[in-house]
Scaffold this motif. Structure first.
Motif, PDB file in Angstrom:
ATOM      1  N   ALA A   2     -24.737  22.907  -2.959  1.00  0.00           N
ATOM      2  CA  ALA A   2     -25.269  23.304  -4.704  1.00  0.00           C
ATOM      3  C   ALA A   2     -24.376  23.814  -5.847  1.00  0.00           C
ATOM      4  N   ALA A   3     -23.583  24.864  -5.591  1.00  0.00           N
ATOM      5  CA  ALA A   3     -22.422  25.442  -6.149  1.00  0.00           C
ATOM      6  C   ALA A   3     -21.786  24.473  -6.425  1.00  0.00           C
ATOM      7  N   ILE A   4     -21.021  23.532  -5.652  1.00  0.00           N
ATOM      8  CA  ILE A   4     -20.472  22.869  -6.501  1.00  0.00           C
ATOM      9  C   ILE A   4     -21.280  21.565  -8.053  1.00  0.00           C
ATOM     10  N   GLY A   5     -22.415  21.294  -7.149  1.00  0.00           N
ATOM     11  CA  GLY A   5     -23.281  19.979  -7.442  1.00  0.00           C
ATOM     12  C   GLY A   5     -23.905  21.002  -9.039  1.00  0.00           C
ATOM     13  N   THR A   6     -23.810  22.339  -8.936  1.00  0.00           N
ATOM     14  CA  THR A   6     -24.390  22.601 -10.264  1.00  0.00           C
ATOM     15  C   THR A   6     -23.071  22.777 -11.430  1.00  0.00           C
ATOM     16  N   LEU A   7     -21.680  22.936 -10.704  1.00  0.00           N
ATOM     17  CA  LEU A   7     -20.561  23.087 -11.450  1.00  0.00           C
ATOM     18  C   LEU A   7     -20.065  21.636 -11.868  1.00  0.00           C
ATOM     19  N   MET A   8     -20.526  20.745 -11.436  1.00  0.00           N
ATOM     20  CA  MET A   8     -20.394  19.267 -11.738  1.00  0.00           C
ATOM     21  C   MET A   8     -21.263  18.788 -12.696  1.00  0.00           C
ATOM     22  N   MET A   9     -22.217  19.021 -12.798  1.00  0.00           N
ATOM     23  CA  MET A   9     -24.040  19.177 -13.815  1.00  0.00           C
ATOM     24  C   MET A   9     -23.194  19.637 -14.860  1.00  0.00           C
ATOM     25  N   GLU A  10     -22.781  20.862 -14.812  1.00  0.00           N
ATOM     26  CA  GLU A  10     -22.214  22.162 -16.343  1.00  0.00           C
ATOM     27  C   GLU A  10     -21.301  21.211 -17.041  1.00  0.00           C
ATOM     28  N   ASP A 136     -10.527  25.598 -14.643  1.00  0.00           N
ATOM     29  CA  ASP A 136     -10.036  23.830 -14.686  1.00  0.00           C
ATOM     30  C   ASP A 136     -10.626  23.215 -15.586  1.00  0.00           C
ATOM     31  N   PHE A 137     -12.011  23.522 -14.947  1.00  0.00           N
ATOM     32  CA  PHE A 137     -13.220  22.189 -15.059  1.00  0.00           C
ATOM     33  C   PHE A 137     -13.975  22.174 -16.867  1.00  0.00           C
ATOM     34  N   MET A 138     -13.811  23.435 -17.566  1.00  0.00           N
ATOM     35  CA  MET A 138     -14.202  24.112 -18.912  1.00  0.00           C
ATOM     36  C   MET A 138     -12.915  23.983 -19.304  1.00  0.00           C
ATOM     37  N   ASN A 139     -11.761  22.715 -19.358  1.00  0.00           N
ATOM     38  CA  ASN A 139     -10.312  22.884 -20.149  1.00  0.00           C
ATOM     39  C   ASN A 139     -11.144  21.717 -21.081  1.00  0.00           C
ATOM     40  N   ILE A 148     -10.329  11.284 -16.678  1.00  0.00           N
ATOM     41  CA  ILE A 148     -10.248  12.387 -15.994  1.00  0.00           C
ATOM     42  C   ILE A 148     -11.093  13.282 -15.371  1.00  0.00           C
ATOM     43  N   GLN A 149     -12.296  13.731 -16.400  1.00  0.00           N
ATOM     44  CA  GLN A 149     -13.332  15.019 -15.690  1.00  0.00           C
ATOM     45  C   GLN A 149     -14.059  13.601 -14.118  1.00  0.00           C
ATOM     46  N   LEU A 150     -13.873  12.329 -14.282  1.00  0.00           N
ATOM     47  CA  LEU A 150     -14.814  11.947 -13.054  1.00  0.00           C
ATOM     48  C   LEU A 150     -13.636  12.224 -12.028  1.00  0.00           C
ATOM     49  N   MET A 155     -12.405  14.425  -6.506  1.00  0.00           N
ATOM     50  CA  MET A 155     -11.649  14.799  -5.703  1.00  0.00           C
ATOM     51  C   MET A 155     -11.952  16.760  -5.456  1.00  0.00           C
ATOM     52  N   LEU A 156     -12.596  17.322  -6.610  1.00  0.00           N
ATOM     53  CA  LEU A 156     -13.420  18.394  -5.394  1.00  0.00           C
ATOM     54  C   LEU A 156     -14.045  18.034  -4.626  1.00  0.00           C
TER      55      LEU A 156
END
Length: 172
Positions: A2-10, A136-139, A148-150, A155-156
């Motif tokens: 759930a945390a990874i999904g939230t990070l990805m969505m954001e 890294d993801f908010m870079n 690159i984002q996808l 990879m995450l």
């Protein structure tokens, strides 16, 4: 997950917004100076994108300066050194002292072990998400390129699956 999904969505939402703002920005000649003084690799940009790039770079710079230039008083440094130096010996002494009365399968021992394990796991998850992944993801470079984002998000997920396999393999 759930945390990874939230990070990805954001991350995807912020990247979409950043790319939309960059499309609105008007590129100008490389010799001209932007009103905000912000260079975007290969040229300058005007408008909200310039402000967004300036803010993200300045907040990273401020955070790095604050951490690297923290000037503690000597008393604080001495307290931190003593605390760091005494943590392990005090822990070992406590372990030796309670080893004679410790019952591994008692309800109290199981509760304490579970509480400490969950606290440790929570700290590790927090450190991974906030200190490693979010930076890294908010870079801006990652968010300005969808491919690159996808790839980073895929990879995450691959990495999380590999870690889950290791945990399953280690638990058997």
């Amino acid at each position: 997950m759930a945390a990874i999904g939230t990070l990805m969505m954001e991350s995807f939402a912020t990247g979409y917004h950043r790319r939309a703002e960059l499309r609105k920005a008007l590129p100008v000649n490389g010799d001209e100076e932007d009103s905000h003084g912000v260079a975007n690799e290969g040229g300058h940009v005007h408008g909200p994108a310039a402000i967004m790039i300036e803010r993200s770079n300045s907040s990273d710079l401020i955070r790095n300066r604050v951490i690297s230039q923290a000037k503690f008083k000597s008393r604080a440094v001495i307290i931190m050194v003593l605390f760091f130096s005494l943590t392990t010996p005090v822990g070992i002494s406590t372990g030796i002292a309670i080893s004679k009365t410790y019952k591994e399968h008692s309800p109290t021992a199981l509760f304490v072990e579970g509480a400490l394990n969950s606290t440790s796991a929570g700290i590790l998850i927090y450190m991974a998400l906030v200190d490693l992944l979010a930076a890294d993801f908010m870079n801006p470079k990652l968010q300005s390129n969808f491919r690159i984002q996808l790839g980073a998000n895929l990879m995450l997920l691959v990495g999380a699956c590999c870690m889950a396999l290791l945990a399953k393999w280690g638990g058997t």
